[in-house]
Design a protein around this motif. Structure first.
Motif, short mmCIF file in Angstrom:
data_model
loop_
_atom_site.label_atom_id
_atom_site.label_comp_id
_atom_site.label_asym_id
_atom_site.label_seq_id
_atom_site.Cartn_x
_atom_site.Cartn_y
_atom_site.Cartn_z
N LEU A 156 0.82 -1.20 0.00
CA LEU A 156 0.00 0.00 0.00
C LEU A 156 0.86 1.26 0.00
CD1 LEU A 156 -2.83 -1.02 2.51
CD2 LEU A 156 -2.87 -1.08 0.01
N ASP A 157 2.13 1.11 0.37
CA ASP A 157 3.05 2.25 0.29
C ASP A 157 3.39 2.49 -1.18
OD1 ASP A 157 5.89 3.48 0.16
OD2 ASP A 157 5.29 3.79 2.25
N ARG A 158 2.92 3.62 -1.70
CA ARG A 158 3.05 3.87 -3.14
C ARG A 158 4.50 3.96 -3.59
NH1 ARG A 158 -0.24 8.91 -5.32
NH2 ARG A 158 1.69 10.06 -4.90
N ASN A 159 5.32 4.59 -2.78
CA ASN A 159 6.73 4.71 -3.15
C ASN A 159 7.40 3.34 -3.25
OD1 ASN A 159 6.58 7.46 -3.28
ND2 ASN A 159 8.17 7.86 -1.76
N PHE A 160 7.11 2.48 -2.28
CA PHE A 160 7.74 1.16 -2.30
C PHE A 160 7.24 0.33 -3.48
CE2 PHE A 160 7.75 -3.36 -0.99
CZ PHE A 160 9.12 -3.53 -0.93
N ALA A 161 5.93 0.35 -3.73
CA ALA A 161 5.38 -0.42 -4.85
C ALA A 161 5.96 0.06 -6.18
CB ALA A 161 3.85 -0.31 -4.86
N THR A 162 6.04 1.39 -6.35
CA THR A 162 6.63 1.94 -7.58
C THR A 162 8.11 1.62 -7.66
OG1 THR A 162 5.03 3.76 -7.45
CG2 THR A 162 6.87 4.01 -9.00
N GLY A 163 8.79 1.65 -6.50
CA GLY A 163 10.21 1.32 -6.47
C GLY A 163 10.48 -0.11 -6.93
N LEU A 164 9.56 -1.03 -6.60
CA LEU A 164 9.72 -2.42 -7.05
C LEU A 164 9.68 -2.51 -8.58
CD1 LEU A 164 7.52 -4.47 -4.52
CD2 LEU A 164 10.01 -4.27 -4.58
N VAL A 165 8.78 -1.73 -9.19
CA VAL A 165 8.70 -1.73 -10.66
C VAL A 165 9.99 -1.16 -11.25
CG1 VAL A 165 7.41 -0.93 -12.67
CG2 VAL A 165 6.19 -1.51 -10.56
N PHE A 166 10.44 -0.07 -10.68
CA PHE A 166 11.67 0.57 -11.17
C PHE A 166 12.87 -0.37 -11.03
CE2 PHE A 166 10.05 5.05 -11.12
CZ PHE A 166 10.52 5.38 -12.38
N ILE A 167 13.00 -1.03 -9.88
CA ILE A 167 14.18 -1.88 -9.67
C ILE A 167 14.11 -3.10 -10.56
CG2 ILE A 167 13.36 -3.42 -7.82
CD1 ILE A 167 16.74 -1.57 -8.02
N PHE A 168 12.91 -3.51 -10.95
CA PHE A 168 12.76 -4.58 -11.93
C PHE A 168 13.37 -4.14 -13.27
CE2 PHE A 168 10.44 -6.53 -15.43
CZ PHE A 168 10.50 -7.88 -15.12
N VAL A 169 13.06 -2.91 -13.67
CA VAL A 169 13.60 -2.38 -14.93
C VAL A 169 15.12 -2.26 -14.85
CG1 VAL A 169 13.62 -0.39 -16.49
CG2 VAL A 169 11.47 -1.17 -15.48
N ILE A 170 15.63 -1.79 -13.71
CA ILE A 170 17.08 -1.66 -13.53
C ILE A 170 17.74 -3.04 -13.62
CG2 ILE A 170 18.91 -1.03 -11.92
CD1 ILE A 170 17.45 1.31 -13.25
N GLY A 171 17.10 -4.05 -13.02
CA GLY A 171 17.64 -5.40 -13.11
C GLY A 171 17.72 -5.88 -14.54
N VAL A 172 16.68 -5.58 -15.34
CA VAL A 172 16.67 -5.97 -16.75
C VAL A 172 17.85 -5.33 -17.49
CG1 VAL A 172 15.42 -5.73 -18.93
CG2 VAL A 172 14.20 -6.41 -16.86
N ILE A 173 18.02 -4.03 -17.30
CA ILE A 173 19.02 -3.28 -18.07
C ILE A 173 20.44 -3.62 -17.62
CG2 ILE A 173 19.86 -0.96 -18.67
CD1 ILE A 173 16.95 -0.02 -18.14
N LEU A 174 20.66 -3.66 -16.30
CA LEU A 174 22.02 -3.83 -15.78
C LEU A 174 22.62 -5.17 -16.20
CD1 LEU A 174 24.40 -2.98 -13.98
CD2 LEU A 174 23.21 -4.03 -12.05
N LEU A 175 21.98 -6.26 -15.84
CA LEU A 175 22.58 -7.56 -16.11
C LEU A 175 22.36 -8.04 -17.54
CD1 LEU A 175 22.34 -9.75 -12.90
CD2 LEU A 175 24.20 -8.37 -13.76
N ALA A 176 21.29 -7.56 -18.20
CA ALA A 176 21.10 -7.94 -19.60
C ALA A 176 22.22 -7.37 -20.47
CB ALA A 176 19.74 -7.46 -20.10
N SER A 177 22.57 -6.11 -20.22
CA SER A 177 23.67 -5.51 -20.99
C SER A 177 25.00 -6.17 -20.63
CB SER A 177 23.73 -4.00 -20.75
OG SER A 177 23.94 -3.72 -19.37
#
Length: 512
Positions: A265-286
């Motif tokens: 329910l914490d909006r910042n944390f929920a949005t942060g999870l989506v963002f860190i998912f994207v960072i995970g994709v970009i960092l290790l995929a590259s």
């Protein structure tokens, strides 16, 4: 559960930081350091090219399954006790991996290494948030993020050097001195946090473990099993969907669920999870794409590949050092936007790679990408936890690490699949122009038109290189698109309110 309320009274903050970050870097390095040693392990362990990948798969799956249970174990055993146990177990299993005598023993030891190592990263983030006042969380997350993001970058380089200079067993033995220092420092200076009696939702944990484990197996085994043409992959997909679905329903309906749904329910944390998912994709995929590209297309040896990629880590370190100091005075959301734009710019540059270029473009784009990812990671890690109640912190850091790792696995799988399939498509399209009726072919290689085997072989090699380069470029364009699509999420983040001076009236949403 109590946490250090008066942060200024936490003694030896610097030594605590060094100790837990050594443990963190040790664990993060092992996600990539063993990759380059796999060919050397194959002969010694009597494994084949197909089965040796279980050395990586067992570690990844075990760590993924055990990461979510970090919060419960920390409450039950105590954070300090769990961290020390994790470090000791990780080092012992590393030594056993180093003396492994068969593939079966190696896989068993790697699995246990993943089990013990799973809690190290989320606990280190929790400790850094606990021992620092809120106004210093940015600097704390900069230090933590540097270890998390630079570790995977230097892992292949260090692993290649150890393998070439000594042998593959030193990839695991290197953990011993680091682990000893991390254990001694943590044992001496980590504060003791009161334990909390907390019921264990075994059914919820089992369903989440089923979902996470099946998903990781599917992502890691997909390329070898030819994806959805394999019954194994369909079974793993079905188990993953079933596990996650039942877990979500159970979490929302159970009286004492494994993970409290209020955390989302914490909006910042929920949005942060989506963002860190994207960072995970970009960092290790590259990171997964560049070493084979530099080796296959440009013919770089392992050491040169590491040197060319090292500036990426330098860029990350620089941006984290800077952002850790300015995140208190600059809106974190602005830093995230700038970081995403820099990352997109670097991927746009990478989409212009060609087999004829020199290493400068690789180095410069790597530095820009490192700067961008650092600008995103630190403020994101700070804002994601800024409004979250401290009692949820350990569960939240475990979820943060889990989602980042799942993003990395999904990103690597997607770009690897697209690389292989686009390679075949590009080769067919380019090969269509190799025919006797093409006047350009007559001009470039008359011998090939006349059927000379050597000329045809050289021509096929050129087509392979060009087809592979186009496939890499397409992957870089895809990652650029994913980065830009993440930008609108910034509007979901709230700017955290600073606590009044003197500590009075600190909102419970972000203070213990």
């Amino acid at each position: 559960m109590s946490t250090p309320e008066t942060h200024s009274e936490v003694p030896h903050r610097g030594l605590i930081t060094v100790s837990i970050m050594l443990g963190t870097i040790m664990q993060v390095l092992d996600t990539t350091i063993a990759n380059v040693a796999l060919p050397s392990m194959t002969g010694d362990l009597g494994a084949s090219q197909d089965t040796i990948n279980w050395v990586l798969t067992s570690y990844i799956v075990a760590a993924a399954i055990m990461t979510p249970v970090t919060g419960w174990l920390a409450d039950r055993l105590g954070r300090k006790q769990l961290f020390l146990t994790s470090v000791v177990g990780f080092v012992v299993m590393s030594m056993l991996c180093g003396i492994a005598w068969s593939l079966e023993s190696m896989v068993a030891f790697r699995l246990m290494q993943g089990v013990f190592g799973a809690a190290i990263v989320p606990l280190s983030q929790t400790f850094l948030l606990d021992i620092n006042p809120r106004e210093r969380h940015g600097q704390a997350m900069a230090i933590w993020g540097a270890g998390i993001m630079v570790g995977p970058i230097i892992g292949p380089t260090l692993g290649g050097w150890l393998t070439e200079s000594f042998n593959w067993r030193w990839v695991f033995f290197i953990n011993l001195p680091v682990g000893i220092i991390a254990f001694l420092g943590s044992a001496a200076y980590l504060p003791n946090i009161a334990k909390r009696v907390r019921s264990f939702d075994f059914f919820g944990f089992a369903m989440l473990s089923l979902g996470v484990g099946a998903l990781q197996l599917m992502l890691d085994r997909g390329a070898d099993a030819d994806w959805f043409s394999s019954v194994e992959i369909w079974i793993e997909l079905g188990l993953a969907i079933t596990g996650f679905w039942v877990f979500i329903v159970h979490m929302l309906t159970a009286e004492h669920p494994f993970i409290d749904p209020k955390i989302f329910l914490d909006r910042n944390f929920a949005t942060g999870l989506v963002f860190i998912f994207v960072i995970g994709v970009i960092l290790l995929a590259s990171l997964a794409l560049l070493p084979p590209m530099l080796s296959t297309i440009f013919g770089y040896p392992t050491i040169t590949t590491g040197l060319v990629m090292a500036p990426r880590g330098v860029g990350t370190m620089i941006s984290m050092l800077i952002v850790g100091r300015i995140v208190r005075i600059v809106d974190a959301r602005i830093l995230v936007v700038v970081g995403l734009l820099l990352t997109a710019q670097s991927l746009y540059t990478m989409s212009g790679f060609s087999p004829q270029m020199d290493s400068w473009l690789i180095i410069s784009s790597g530095v820009v990408q490192g700067l961008g990812l650092g600008l995103v990671f630190v403020p994101l890690s700070t804002v994601a936890f800024a409004t979250l109640e401290a009692r949820y912190r350990t569960d939240a850091t475990a979820l943060f690490s889990l989602v980042r790792n799942i993003g990395s696995s999904i990103g690597i799988s997607i770009v690897s699949v697209l690389l292989t399939r686009n390679m075949q498509i590009n080769h067919a399209e380019l090969g269509a122009y190799i025919n006797p009726f093409n006047p350009n072919l007559w001009e470039a290689s008359p011998a090939a038109v006349l059927g000379d085997p050597n000329a045809l072989s050289q021509l096929n090699g050129m087509v392979n290189i060009q087809a592979l380069m186009i496939s890499y470029v397409n992957d870089f364009k895809l990652m650029m698109g994913v980065t830009l699509l993440a930008l609108p999420l910034i509007f979901l983040l709230r700017k955290p309110k600073h606590a009044p001076s003197g500590g009075g009236g600190a909102p419970a949403a972000h203070m213990d």
